[in-house]
Enzyme design. Structure first.
Site, PDB file in Angstrom:
ATOM      1  CD  GLU A 252      -2.674   1.302   2.759  1.00  0.00           C
ATOM      2  OE1 GLU A 252      -2.935   0.170   3.454  1.00  0.00           O
ATOM      3  OE2 GLU A 252      -3.480   2.249   2.417  1.00  0.00           O
ATOM      4  CD  GLU A 574      -9.532  -2.067   7.347  1.00  0.00           C
ATOM      5  OE1 GLU A 574      -8.734  -2.719   7.809  1.00  0.00           O
ATOM      6  OE2 GLU A 574      -9.461  -0.877   7.487  1.00  0.00           O
TER       7      GLU A 574
HETATM    8  O1  AHR Z   1      -2.514  -1.702   7.163  1.00  0.00           O
HETATM    9  C1  AHR Z   1      -2.291  -0.256   6.695  1.00  0.00           C
HETATM   10  C2  AHR Z   1      -4.044   0.329   7.044  1.00  0.00           C
HETATM   11  O2  AHR Z   1      -4.652  -0.961   8.019  1.00  0.00           O
HETATM   12  C3  AHR Z   1      -5.101  -0.199   5.611  1.00  0.00           C
HETATM   13  O3  AHR Z   1      -4.704   0.764   4.689  1.00  0.00           O
HETATM   14  C4  AHR Z   1      -6.333  -0.531   5.928  1.00  0.00           C
HETATM   15  O4  AHR Z   1      -6.450  -1.529   5.124  1.00  0.00           O
HETATM   16  C5  AHR Z   1      -6.360  -1.168   7.636  1.00  0.00           C
HETATM   17  O5  AHR Z   1      -7.281  -0.746   8.314  1.00  0.00           O
END
Ligand code: AHR
Length: 843
Positions: A252, A574
């Site tokens: 990410e 999520e």
């Molecule tokens: O991993 C960091 C964050 O944690 C991600 O962006 C999210 O999906 C989760 O809440």
């Protein structure tokens, strides 16, 4: 509506707001303050005592929102419960929730009303089995909205003058443990009360267990001998097939993982598109310097997706890079720049200048651009500096536009153009991940509808890509886009696993201009067909034939005529499994499955493990749709104690559904163990290794896992702990990295039943073992984990171990953040030192 009022008024006659139950007990339901959610107290002979929190507000962004005002709970005639509350005093929506038993709550919905605000909502059950919600606005006007019995569908708003009594629905003030609170009293049956008590007792026990820390062992495990005995029993003939993709990576763009991180571009704000949307104090000139103010223009841009560019006059334009530019003597750097000069001749000196002003590299760029034209040159460094700057000096006073000013080291990972930072990409590749999930996390579904990640904005020429703000408060150039992600997957032999939004933005999104936050009602239904097409185009882009498919043609034009062979696609990250989510998720998945049945779809079950509302609703949905749900994405970040005490988490997952169909699989897409130190250390590594031995045992239901987040740049952290920390010049892998690497490099596709029993059964949760084999190579890998402060002396039954082995071992003091696995040779393979992970490869 009239009948609703009658039912309401008769309900007021009941002192405690509900019908009588045999062997009744009383509960008092209240919200101690707007940030604390809904709580329940029980009464005994000494008064009311707090029992626990029933639910909390999930509305909007963390910090400013997530508040609950004027909660009103209604017991329906069938005994189930409905809850409404006000989320703030400006949004045109209210919160609605449903529970059968007060213990498990369905994810909240936030129906949007056609009034300016939605204050003090109250529920009345109509004489059928539907409900009416009344509310006020700031002017005191009153409104009504109808709700279906399942509390998922809400009618249009009507102006409605409700009798004053509607707003006084039997609230009372009670003293709970010495404090006075406004709330509601209900009578519930003794069985219901018992269930509530048991629920909170179980939570308390779980909380106590989850707080166990290895860091405290010196105080809590004082009576341990220097060595404990254990028996490892291997049932050699019991191999079962498990996933061969258990360990992958989660990428990410968080904590500067992409721009300024893995993406090798050395110029910051190359596109002049930084703005206050990215970060309050930023603008198009951020990271650029000149002795006179830098002029920014937008007329006749290089591309409409990149509207800003700089106008160069006589002054040198400097770029500070990402915390400076690392220049290494002898290395070559590709410089490029688009110029708009109306045909005039303009030469520039392009230089890399060291901190002390020395010229580290210099090249002359001769331009004569009528319209936008790209010019390139190569800079060869004659010196080194970690904090160099880029200088573009016009040879004579000019008035030319410049944009997309770029500098890449020629050495990138696999020497790809527009490529990745070599050392960082190699560190990731060394994990031998079986898949790469991208582009996030929360970044996938974005901050509000406008910020949903559209994969097709990230392909094509760099200037055609649509930069955007990053939910983690910075700028995304999208230079590291879908083409680069897929290329990286191919380069490291990993399956691509793109995860894209389910038609809703992040539930933690801030309010938009209309005061609507959270999922913001989702992409309007009439726009969903276009969004579904966009997802289908990704599959075409990745897999189709360029000769017949327009999207595949773009892939070929970018340099990859062969298909990328996409097999998996994640929908949703999520998300809260609200009605808004489910409606969109369902039509997306049905359409994708119809048009691309070859693609394995991955769903989502919210941000927490069981018993969270989203987990329950998400899995319920997933298991009802095994026809198109290949797997679903679980996320949980937990304490080391939690992991040690939930070792059997997946043992209990059904493999076959009640219909006889195989259950959808688990993708544990985000997980990490953490302590209050918020950095990976030996303690977190041991907890993760123990859990991974359990995951291998459950590799028939768990398909994939990925530790998260993966990357964090020093000085730009949005999140801790992370697996890999880096600066411009260094990379620090952590014990978490070591665990992921050990399990990934030594993985198999068969699990051989292995039981490790400790003589001291109370500490069984501190030891773990698993044995897997790789059917292609015939190799077997035995993993042994000792999370105890003493040695572990294991007697092995059912497996022949050589008397001397060379193996990898990670061990150290529990607080050690720097430990790395070492290759050791031991003639005592099953005698483990304290706090140790050992992996033995067997032929
Ligand atoms: O991993 C960091 C964050 O944690 C991600 O962006 C999210 O999906 C989760 O809440």
């Amino acid at each position: 509506m009239r009948t609703a009022i009658i039912v309401l008024l008769s309900a007021f006659a009941l002192l405690r707001g509900t019908a009588a139950y045999a062997q009744e007990e009383s509960i008092f339901v209240y919200s101690p303050n707007e940030r604390s959610g809904l709580h329940v107290a029980m009464e005994d002979s000494t008064g009311w005592h707090h029992l626990g929190q029933l639910c909390s507000s999930d509305y909007g962004t963390w910090g400013a929102e997530k508040r609950m005002y004027h909660p009103m709970l209604k017991r329906a005639s069938d005994g189930s419960w409905r809850l409404v509350f006000q989320v703030n005093d400006y949004s045109p929506l209210f919160a609605a929730a449903y529970s059968r038993d007060l213990v498990t709550w369905r994810p909240q919905d936030y129906p949007i009303v056609s009034a300016k605000q939605c204050l003090q909502p109250v529920i009345v059950q109509d004489d059928g089995d539907e409900f009416t919600i009344f509310f006020k606005d700031k002017q005191g006007a009153t409104y009504a909205v109808g709700a279906t019995n399942d509390f998922r569908h809400f009618s249009r708003t009507h102006a409605y003058t409700a009798p004053e009594s509607v707003w006084h629905y039997g609230r009372s003030e009670q003293e709970v443990d010495g404090k006075h609170h406004q709330g509601q009293c209900f009578s519930i049956s003794h069985d219901e009360a018992e269930r509530l008590r048991r629920h909170f007792q179980a939570l308390a026990v779980d909380g106590r267990l989850s707080s166990e820390r290895m860091h405290d062992d010196a105080k809590t495990l004082t009576a341990l001998p220097s060595s404990l005995k254990a028996t490892l029993t291997v049932e050699a003939g019991s191999a079962k097939t498990i996933s061969d993709k258990l360990i992958g990576i989660f990428f990410e763009d968080i904590s500067y993982a992409a721009d300024g991180g893995l993406y090798a571009e050395l110029v910051q704000n190359r596109d002049f598109e930084y703005s206050s949307k990215d970060r309050g104090e930023w603008n198009a000139t951020t990271a650029w310097h000149s002795t006179t103010p830098i002029e920014i223009a937008t007329e006749h841009p290089l591309h409409p997706n990149n509207p800003h560019y700089a106008l160069l006059g006589a002054d040198t334009l400097w770029n500070e890079g990402w915390d400076g530019i690392v220049v290494e003597k002898g290395k070559k750097y590709d410089f490029s720049m688009y110029v708009l000069a109306g045909g005039q001749k303009q030469d520039f000196d392009v230089m890399l200048i060291g901190g002390n002003g020395s010229v580290l590299a210099k090249s002359r760029l001769k331009t004569r651009a009528k319209d936008w034209q790209q010019y390139t040159t190569v800079l060869i460094a004659t010196g080194s500096d970690d904090k160099a700057r880029l200088a573009i000096a016009p040879r004579k006073a000019a008035h030319v536009g410049v944009d997309m000013i770029s500098l890449f080291p020629q050495e990138t990972f696999m020497n790809r153009k527009n490529g990745l930072r070599k050392d960082l990409a190699q560190t990731i590749a060394d994990l031998k991940p079986k898949f790469v999930r991208f582009p996030g996390g929360c970044m996938s579904h974005g901050q509000g509808l406008e910020n949903i990640y559209h994969w097709n904005h990230t392909i094509g020429q760099l200037q055609e890509r649509k930069p955007d703000f990053n939910i983690w408060h910075y700028h995304q150039t999208r230079g590291l886009g879908f083409y680069e992600f897929f290329q990286f997957c191919e380069d490291i032999g990993a399956e691509p696993l793109p995860v894209l939004a389910a038609g809703v933005p992040c539930q933690n999104s801030a309010n938009n201009k209309d005061g609507i936050g959270g999922q913001q009602g989702g992409i309007p239904m009439e726009e969903m067909p276009a969004y579904i097409d966009e997802l289908c185009h990704l599959i075409d882009w990745a897999n189709a034939d360029p000769a017949t498919n327009e999207w595949a043609r773009r892939r070929a034009e970018a340099g990859h005529p062969a298909p990328f062979n996409l097999k998996y696609l994640g929908i949703g990250n999520e998300d809260i499994i609200s009605t808004v989510f489910e409606e969109r998720y369902e039509i997306i998945c049905k359409a994708l499955n119809e048009r691309h049945p070859e693609i394995k779809l991955c769903g989502t079950v919210g941000p927490f493990h069981t018993p969270s509302a989203d987990y329950i609703e998400g899995w319920d949905y997933t298991r009802r749709h095994p026809d198109y749900q290949y797997m679903t994405d679980e996320h949980y970040y937990e304490s080391t104690g939690w992991f040690m005490h939930h070792r059997n988490y997946y043992d209990q997952y059904p493999r076959t559904l009640s219909t006889g169909v195989a259950s959808p699989k688990v993708y544990l897409g985000e997980w990490a163990a953490s302590t209050n130190v918020k950095r990976p250390n030996i303690e977190t590594a041991l907890a993760e290794a123990l859990y991974l031995t359990d995951i291998e045992r459950n590799g028939d239901i768990v398909e994939m896992t990925s530790y998260a987040p993966m990357l964090c740049k020093d000085g730009h952290s949005n999140w801790n702990p992370d697996m890999i920390y880096f600066s411009n010049t260094s990379i620090r892998t952590t014990p978490a990295y070591e665990v992921q690497r050990l399990f990934s490099v030594n993985s198999g596709d068969r699990y051989i039943k292995t039981l490790l029993t400790l003589e001291n059964a109370d500490l069984q949760h501190r030891v773990g073992a698993s044995l897997v084999s790789d059917s292609k190579t015939g190799k077997r890998f035995l993993k042994l984990v000792n999370a105890l402060p003493c040695r572990l002396d294991i007697t092995v039954k059912g497996l022949q171990l050589p008397s001397t082995v060379q193996c990898e071992q990670l061990s150290g003091a529990v607080d050690d953040q720097k430990a790395h696995a070492e290759l050791i040779t031991t003639d005592n393979p099953t005698l483990l030192p304290p706090y140790c992970i050992r992996v033995i490869a067997l032929q």
